[in-house]
Design a protein around this motif. Structure first.
Motif, PDB file in Angstrom:
ATOM      1  N   ASN A 124      22.870 -85.742  -5.323  1.00  0.00           N
ATOM      2  CA  ASN A 124      22.161 -85.072  -6.408  1.00  0.00           C
ATOM      3  C   ASN A 124      23.108 -84.290  -7.306  1.00  0.00           C
ATOM      4  O   ASN A 124      24.117 -83.747  -6.846  1.00  0.00           O
ATOM      5  CB  ASN A 124      21.092 -84.145  -5.829  1.00  0.00           C
TER       6      ASN A 124
ATOM      7  N   LYS B  22      21.601 -72.079 -10.271  1.00  0.00           N
ATOM      8  CA  LYS B  22      20.597 -72.878 -10.980  1.00  0.00           C
ATOM      9  C   LYS B  22      21.208 -73.649 -12.143  1.00  0.00           C
ATOM     10  O   LYS B  22      22.187 -73.221 -12.750  1.00  0.00           O
ATOM     11  CB  LYS B  22      19.476 -71.985 -11.490  1.00  0.00           C
TER      12      LYS B  22
ATOM     13  N   ARG C 260      16.662 -75.766 -12.235  1.00  0.00           N
ATOM     14  CA  ARG C 260      16.482 -76.204 -10.855  1.00  0.00           C
ATOM     15  C   ARG C 260      17.760 -75.966 -10.051  1.00  0.00           C
ATOM     16  O   ARG C 260      18.859 -75.950 -10.597  1.00  0.00           O
ATOM     17  CB  ARG C 260      16.130 -77.694 -10.798  1.00  0.00           C
ATOM     18  N   THR C 261      17.616 -75.840  -8.734  1.00  0.00           N
ATOM     19  CA  THR C 261      18.763 -75.823  -7.833  1.00  0.00           C
ATOM     20  C   THR C 261      18.955 -77.220  -7.265  1.00  0.00           C
ATOM     21  O   THR C 261      18.058 -78.070  -7.366  1.00  0.00           O
ATOM     22  CB  THR C 261      18.541 -74.835  -6.674  1.00  0.00           C
TER      23      THR C 261
ATOM     24  N   GLU D  42      18.925 -77.873  -4.187  1.00  0.00           N
ATOM     25  CA  GLU D  42      17.968 -77.999  -3.086  1.00  0.00           C
ATOM     26  C   GLU D  42      16.594 -78.454  -3.593  1.00  0.00           C
ATOM     27  O   GLU D  42      15.950 -79.328  -2.993  1.00  0.00           O
ATOM     28  CB  GLU D  42      17.843 -76.663  -2.346  1.00  0.00           C
ATOM     29  N   SER D  43      16.155 -77.871  -4.714  1.00  0.00           N
ATOM     30  CA  SER D  43      14.848 -78.284  -5.257  1.00  0.00           C
ATOM     31  C   SER D  43      14.911 -79.703  -5.804  1.00  0.00           C
ATOM     32  O   SER D  43      13.955 -80.468  -5.704  1.00  0.00           O
ATOM     33  CB  SER D  43      14.402 -77.320  -6.366  1.00  0.00           C
ATOM     34  N   LEU D  44      16.051 -80.065  -6.371  1.00  0.00           N
ATOM     35  CA  LEU D  44      16.225 -81.427  -6.889  1.00  0.00           C
ATOM     36  C   LEU D  44      16.180 -82.445  -5.762  1.00  0.00           C
ATOM     37  O   LEU D  44      15.616 -83.536  -5.908  1.00  0.00           O
ATOM     38  CB  LEU D  44      17.546 -81.533  -7.648  1.00  0.00           C
ATOM     39  N   GLU D  45      16.750 -82.063  -4.629  1.00  0.00           N
ATOM     40  CA  GLU D  45      16.746 -82.975  -3.477  1.00  0.00           C
ATOM     41  C   GLU D  45      15.322 -83.257  -3.009  1.00  0.00           C
ATOM     42  O   GLU D  45      14.986 -84.382  -2.629  1.00  0.00           O
ATOM     43  CB  GLU D  45      17.562 -82.366  -2.333  1.00  0.00           C
ATOM     44  N   LYS D  46      14.477 -82.243  -3.050  1.00  0.00           N
ATOM     45  CA  LYS D  46      13.079 -82.443  -2.646  1.00  0.00           C
ATOM     46  C   LYS D  46      12.337 -83.344  -3.632  1.00  0.00           C
ATOM     47  O   LYS D  46      11.487 -84.132  -3.249  1.00  0.00           O
ATOM     48  CB  LYS D  46      12.373 -81.087  -2.553  1.00  0.00           C
ATOM     49  N   GLU D  47      12.691 -83.206  -4.915  1.00  0.00           N
ATOM     50  CA  GLU D  47      12.023 -84.004  -5.953  1.00  0.00           C
ATOM     51  C   GLU D  47      12.502 -85.443  -5.975  1.00  0.00           C
ATOM     52  O   GLU D  47      11.765 -86.347  -6.354  1.00  0.00           O
ATOM     53  CB  GLU D  47      12.288 -83.388  -7.329  1.00  0.00           C
TER      54      GLU D  47
END
Length: 382
Positions: free
Chosen positions: A98, A176, A182-183, A185-190
């Motif tokens: 990511n 961010k 986004r971080t 970590e949040s991108l990885e979830k998305e």
């Protein structure tokens, strides 16, 4: 470097990265720093020049502290349009992982000259010393990029210069994206990686990139009666085994003692494991047989007779990479390169030898409690 190498490494049917085409800003030159969680987390520092983004991978990220010099490994040029790329590079593709745009802005040469800004920067790049002023959202002020001359071809240092924007605070804690907020970590979830239908064919290396490597005689340690604390030193475990130099050329792996006696047949399992490395490198480490978490020389001797035992190769240094002598780099810089290299592969019997800085007395006491062989002290700048 041209964009040919960038395009060769990517399958644009599988990745959303932009195809390599030259372009440029209408007015001021831009820079971008992308935070990239690939096989290892790093920051890609990119400067617009000559219609492309000149790029360096900075493993620990930029710093605003002038006392901290960050290793920056120059990589292939990226297209100008890469400046806005965020998202997921699918598994099986080059650089899989990511990416967020951690910082961006404009930049210019730090010193005035008779040349226009871009020509001055290209001239400085060729000389191996860029003096620039960054005008970003996170990175501001004077920076230098200095090539480690006579060392590995693509090794540079990224250094913050003393000015009003200098700071001891770790700027990477601002994690961010400056575009999406986004971080990683949040991108990885998305963006959970989707399965890839087929792997990208490996790119054949050119002769220049694939220089063969040869045996290098390692340095020997001297005895010291007492442990000590010193911020300029690093400390490693002392192993009870055979010092082993691994000379890795494509699929040809040779193992040697410190006096160039061949160990290849004796430690075939190590040589086979090292075949996973797709770079030409010379590694320095120790082969041991472990029992209950500690090395035992008698068990290693028995292994040579019977082939039975838990054989391991602990690697603590890299001496040559792709035909480039890297011993001129500091020990900490070499160990950083080594860790990045070894983390790329799923080894069974090969391990990175960890170290600590400064706290030699505590490290020695821990070794005594574990009935270890002792510790090794090395200059961090050595």
């Amino acid at each position: 470097m041209s964009l040919t190498k960038y395009n060769q490494k990517r399958n644009f049917k599988e990745t959303k990265e932009p195809q390599g085409k030259k372009a440029k800003s209408e007015s001021k030159l831009i820079f971008v720093v992308q935070k990239h969680a690939a096989s290892h987390l790093h920051y890609d520092f990119r400067l617009e020049m000559d219609g492309v983004l000149k790029s360096w991978a900075v493993p620990k990220g930029p710093s605003l502290d002038p006392d901290i010099k960050r290793l920056a490994m120059m990589v292939e040029d990226h297209p100008y349009s890469y400046k806005d790329f965020e998202g997921n590079i699918p598994k099986g593709n080059y650089g899989a992982g990511n990416v967020i745009v951690w910082d961006n802005g404009t930049y210019e040469p730090a010193e005035e000259s008779n040349l226009n800004a871009e020509k001055q920067l290209l001239a400085d790049l060729k000389k191996g010393h860029l003096r620039i002023v960054l005008k970003g959202k996170k990175l501001k002020g004077n920076f230098s990029l200095v090539k480690l001359k006579g060392k590995e071809d693509n090794a540079w240092l990224l250094i913050k210069k003393e000015d009003q924007y200098s700071d001891k605070v770790d700027i990477t804690l601002k994690n961010k994206s400056v575009i999406s907020r986004r971080t990683l970590e949040s991108l990885e979830k998305e963006n959970k990686p989707e399965p890839v239908k087929k792997k990208v064919s490996p790119i054949k290396k050119t002769i220049e990139e694939n220089k063969p490597v040869a045996f290098i005689k390692p340095m020997l340690a001297s005895l010291n009666d007492k442990p000590f604390d010193d911020e300029d030193w690093v400390f490693e475990n002392k192993f009870d085994g055979y010092r082993t130099i691994a000379v890795c050329n494509e699929n040809d792996i040779e193992l040697f003692s410190r006096n160039k006696i061949s160990f290849t047949n004796n430690f075939k399992i190590i040589a086979e494991d090292l075949k996973k490395i797709d770079h030409n490198v010379v590694l320095d480490g120790e082969v041991v047989v472990e029992k209950a978490g500690r090395s035992d020389f008698q068990l290693l001797q028995n292994y040579l007779k019977t082939g039975k035992g838990n054989l391991k190769y602990y690697v603590f240094d890299i001496l040559n990479l792709e035909g480039n002598d890297v011993t001129g780099l500091s020990l900490l810089e070499r160990k950083e390169l080594l860790k990045i290299l070894l983390e790329k592969y799923d080894f069974t019997n090969v391990f990175y030898s960890e170290h600590i800085q400064e706290k030699g007395i505590k490290f020695f006491d821990q070794a005594v409690k574990k009935n270890g062989e002792g510790i090794i002290a090395k200059r961090a700048s050595g």
